[in-house]
Design a protein around this motif. Structure first.
Motif, PDB file in Angstrom:
ATOM      1  N   ARG A   1       0.839  -1.198   0.000  1.00  0.00           N
ATOM      2  CA  ARG A   1       0.000   0.000   0.000  1.00  0.00           C
ATOM      3  C   ARG A   1       0.876   1.250   0.000  1.00  0.00           C
ATOM      4  O   ARG A   1       1.857   1.324   0.740  1.00  0.00           O
ATOM      5  CB  ARG A   1      -0.909   0.006   1.228  1.00  0.00           C
ATOM      6  N   VAL A   2       0.525   2.199  -0.843  1.00  0.00           N
ATOM      7  CA  VAL A   2       1.193   3.502  -0.850  1.00  0.00           C
ATOM      8  C   VAL A   2       0.253   4.505  -0.184  1.00  0.00           C
ATOM      9  O   VAL A   2      -0.862   4.710  -0.659  1.00  0.00           O
ATOM     10  CB  VAL A   2       1.515   3.969  -2.283  1.00  0.00           C
ATOM     11  N   THR A   3       0.667   5.086   0.918  1.00  0.00           N
ATOM     12  CA  THR A   3      -0.159   6.096   1.592  1.00  0.00           C
ATOM     13  C   THR A   3       0.233   7.484   1.094  1.00  0.00           C
ATOM     14  O   THR A   3       1.303   7.670   0.512  1.00  0.00           O
ATOM     15  CB  THR A   3       0.054   6.055   3.114  1.00  0.00           C
ATOM     16  N   GLN A   4      -0.662   8.436   1.331  1.00  0.00           N
ATOM     17  CA  GLN A   4      -0.373   9.822   0.980  1.00  0.00           C
ATOM     18  C   GLN A   4       0.935  10.273   1.644  1.00  0.00           C
ATOM     19  O   GLN A   4       1.788  10.918   1.035  1.00  0.00           O
ATOM     20  CB  GLN A   4      -1.527  10.709   1.460  1.00  0.00           C
ATOM     21  N   GLU A   5       1.094   9.884   2.918  1.00  0.00           N
ATOM     22  CA  GLU A   5       2.283  10.287   3.695  1.00  0.00           C
ATOM     23  C   GLU A   5       3.570   9.713   3.090  1.00  0.00           C
ATOM     24  O   GLU A   5       4.576  10.404   2.954  1.00  0.00           O
ATOM     25  CB  GLU A   5       2.108   9.806   5.151  1.00  0.00           C
ATOM     26  N   SER A   6       3.528   8.424   2.692  1.00  0.00           N
ATOM     27  CA  SER A   6       4.747   7.802   2.155  1.00  0.00           C
ATOM     28  C   SER A   6       5.073   8.333   0.753  1.00  0.00           C
ATOM     29  O   SER A   6       6.248   8.452   0.390  1.00  0.00           O
ATOM     30  CB  SER A   6       4.634   6.278   2.148  1.00  0.00           C
ATOM     31  N   LEU A   7       4.037   8.680  -0.017  1.00  0.00           N
ATOM     32  CA  LEU A   7       4.264   9.285  -1.333  1.00  0.00           C
ATOM     33  C   LEU A   7       4.918  10.660  -1.159  1.00  0.00           C
ATOM     34  O   LEU A   7       5.893  10.991  -1.846  1.00  0.00           O
ATOM     35  CB  LEU A   7       2.947   9.425  -2.096  1.00  0.00           C
ATOM     36  N   THR A   8       4.385  11.444  -0.217  1.00  0.00           N
ATOM     37  CA  THR A   8       4.943  12.776   0.060  1.00  0.00           C
ATOM     38  C   THR A   8       6.399  12.648   0.492  1.00  0.00           C
ATOM     39  O   THR A   8       7.252  13.449   0.092  1.00  0.00           O
ATOM     40  CB  THR A   8       4.111  13.482   1.156  1.00  0.00           C
ATOM     41  N   ASP A   9       6.684  11.633   1.305  1.00  0.00           N
ATOM     42  CA  ASP A   9       8.049  11.386   1.763  1.00  0.00           C
ATOM     43  C   ASP A   9       8.985  11.197   0.564  1.00  0.00           C
ATOM     44  O   ASP A   9      10.069  11.776   0.516  1.00  0.00           O
ATOM     45  CB  ASP A   9       8.059  10.142   2.662  1.00  0.00           C
ATOM     46  N   ARG A  10       8.546  10.395  -0.391  1.00  0.00           N
ATOM     47  CA  ARG A  10       9.386  10.176  -1.581  1.00  0.00           C
ATOM     48  C   ARG A  10       9.556  11.476  -2.374  1.00  0.00           C
ATOM     49  O   ARG A  10      10.667  11.832  -2.775  1.00  0.00           O
ATOM     50  CB  ARG A  10       8.781   9.093  -2.471  1.00  0.00           C
ATOM     51  N   LEU A  11       8.452  12.180  -2.610  1.00  0.00           N
ATOM     52  CA  LEU A  11       8.518  13.393  -3.425  1.00  0.00           C
ATOM     53  C   LEU A  11       9.353  14.490  -2.776  1.00  0.00           C
ATOM     54  O   LEU A  11       9.917  15.341  -3.457  1.00  0.00           O
ATOM     55  CB  LEU A  11       7.095  13.913  -3.710  1.00  0.00           C
ATOM     56  N   ASN A  12       9.438  14.465  -1.447  1.00  0.00           N
ATOM     57  CA  ASN A  12      10.212  15.476  -0.725  1.00  0.00           C
ATOM     58  C   ASN A  12      11.684  15.095  -0.542  1.00  0.00           C
ATOM     59  O   ASN A  12      12.448  15.853   0.047  1.00  0.00           O
ATOM     60  CB  ASN A  12       9.597  15.743   0.657  1.00  0.00           C
ATOM     61  N   THR A  13      12.060  13.894  -1.010  1.00  0.00           N
ATOM     62  CA  THR A  13      13.463  13.471  -0.913  1.00  0.00           C
ATOM     63  C   THR A  13      14.192  13.978  -2.152  1.00  0.00           C
ATOM     64  O   THR A  13      13.964  13.498  -3.257  1.00  0.00           O
ATOM     65  CB  THR A  13      13.554  11.934  -0.802  1.00  0.00           C
ATOM     66  N   LYS A  14      15.019  14.982  -1.960  1.00  0.00           N
ATOM     67  CA  LYS A  14      15.671  15.666  -3.087  1.00  0.00           C
ATOM     68  C   LYS A  14      17.123  15.190  -3.221  1.00  0.00           C
ATOM     69  O   LYS A  14      18.005  15.624  -2.478  1.00  0.00           O
ATOM     70  CB  LYS A  14      15.647  17.183  -2.866  1.00  0.00           C
ATOM     71  N   MET A  15      17.344  14.303  -4.176  1.00  0.00           N
ATOM     72  CA  MET A  15      18.687  13.748  -4.361  1.00  0.00           C
ATOM     73  C   MET A  15      19.690  14.831  -4.781  1.00  0.00           C
ATOM     74  O   MET A  15      20.837  14.817  -4.358  1.00  0.00           O
ATOM     75  CB  MET A  15      18.665  12.623  -5.403  1.00  0.00           C
ATOM     76  N   HIS A  16      19.235  15.765  -5.588  1.00  0.00           N
ATOM     77  CA  HIS A  16      20.127  16.832  -6.055  1.00  0.00           C
ATOM     78  C   HIS A  16      20.707  17.596  -4.855  1.00  0.00           C
ATOM     79  O   HIS A  16      21.919  17.766  -4.736  1.00  0.00           O
ATOM     80  CB  HIS A  16      19.372  17.791  -6.983  1.00  0.00           C
ATOM     81  N   ASP A  17      19.818  18.034  -3.967  1.00  0.00           N
ATOM     82  CA  ASP A  17      20.255  18.819  -2.802  1.00  0.00           C
ATOM     83  C   ASP A  17      21.170  17.988  -1.901  1.00  0.00           C
ATOM     84  O   ASP A  17      22.179  18.489  -1.387  1.00  0.00           O
ATOM     85  CB  ASP A  17      19.041  19.294  -1.987  1.00  0.00           C
ATOM     86  N   ALA A  18      20.796  16.721  -1.697  1.00  0.00           N
ATOM     87  CA  ALA A  18      21.591  15.847  -0.821  1.00  0.00           C
ATOM     88  C   ALA A  18      22.994  15.635  -1.390  1.00  0.00           C
ATOM     89  O   ALA A  18      23.991  15.734  -0.664  1.00  0.00           O
ATOM     90  CB  ALA A  18      20.889  14.509  -0.623  1.00  0.00           C
ATOM     91  N   CYS A  19      23.078  15.369  -2.684  1.00  0.00           N
ATOM     92  CA  CYS A  19      24.382  15.057  -3.281  1.00  0.00           C
ATOM     93  C   CYS A  19      25.357  16.229  -3.201  1.00  0.00           C
ATOM     94  O   CYS A  19      26.573  16.026  -3.142  1.00  0.00           O
ATOM     95  CB  CYS A  19      24.205  14.603  -4.725  1.00  0.00           C
TER      96      CYS A  19
END
Length: 256
Positions: A168-186
């Motif tokens: 199951r994909v919840t709204q919260e877990s989807l938001t978590d993925r969308l808010n994970t910014k690889m560009h900024d982290a790298c």
């Protein structure tokens, strides 16, 4: 050389289960599996065995909610998997080991990069087929009406061909993925940290272009494209090991 099961608690008190390939070295390499995968994935096992043959101790483990580890499976949760990795690294440093490299495949590739962006204690990082833009790849996996459905119901059930719910994909877990910014982290990865990105030219899950994007922004970076390889390196396991091993060994040799 021997393999033994090791159980390490994460910060939430969940038991993470892994296999230690013991070769007696102080240095240890930690391997991280991908999305809905486990430590028993072919790539994880084959790389562990190849490193072990070189006299390097290896640990491959299941993230919480995956494989034998405790916890419930969550979509997204990239940073919480980075914290699972943190617990593993701290466990081994408590036993006088030195984690000389971390390697992740697919989602695990993202996790090791996120780890390196937050904690600057690992000299060598290997990202095998990680995704650069986490906004991409969702619709391809979930279908066109996915976003509409999740807005309406607050969740979306991903089903297999038999119509059974896989996860199951919840709204919260989807938001978590969308808010994970690889560009900024790298951009936060230490310039002394050696990073290798390996990607298959025929990757059907994550395009090889993502690897090129990582190469543009990570300061101390090497890119290797495996010609003809798919996302799971079905016919290219040996070649993958032949690229990864020298990079990790060079880091150990430098005492990095």
């Amino acid at each position: 050389m021997q393999q033994q099961k090791v159980i390490i608690p994460n910060n939430n008190g969940e038991k993470l289960v892994g296999i230690l390939h013991e070769s007696g070295s102080v240095e240890i390499v930690i391997l991280c599996h991908g999305f809905r995968s486990t430590k028993e994935n072919d790539t994880m096992v084959n790389l562990a065995v190849a490193l072990e043959k070189e006299g390097i101790t290896v640990f491959r483990f299941d993230f919480s909610g995956n494989g034998e580890s405790e916890g419930s499976f969550n979509y997204g949760h990239y940073w919480s998997e980075a914290e699972d990795l943190r617990a593993v690294i701290q466990h081994f440093s408590g036993t006088s080991r030195r984690t000389s490299a971390i390697l992740g495949h697919s989602k695990g590739g993202n996790v090791v990069l996120l780890y390196a962006s937050k904690y600057h204690d690992i000299p060598t990082v290997v990202n095998v087929s990680g995704r650069y833009d986490l906004k991409k790849g969702i619709e391809e996996r979930m279908g066109k009406d996915f976003f509409e459905q999740i807005r309406k119901d607050g969740y979306f059930d991903v089903k297999n061909k038999k119509g059974e719910v896989d996860y199951r994909v919840t709204q919260e877990s989807l938001t978590d993925r969308l808010n994970t910014k690889m560009h900024d982290a790298c951009l936060q990865i230490d310039k002394n940290c050696r990073v290798l990105t390996v990607h298959g030219s025929a990757d059907e899950t994550i395009p090889v272009d993502d690897a090129v994007e990582f190469a543009k922004i990570i300061p101390n970076h090497k890119l290797h494209v495996v010609q003809g390889a798919n996302h799971v390196y079905t016919k290219h396991q040996t070649e993958l090991a032949s690229v990864v091993l020298p990079f990790i060994k060079e880091g150990i040799h430098k005492g990095a």
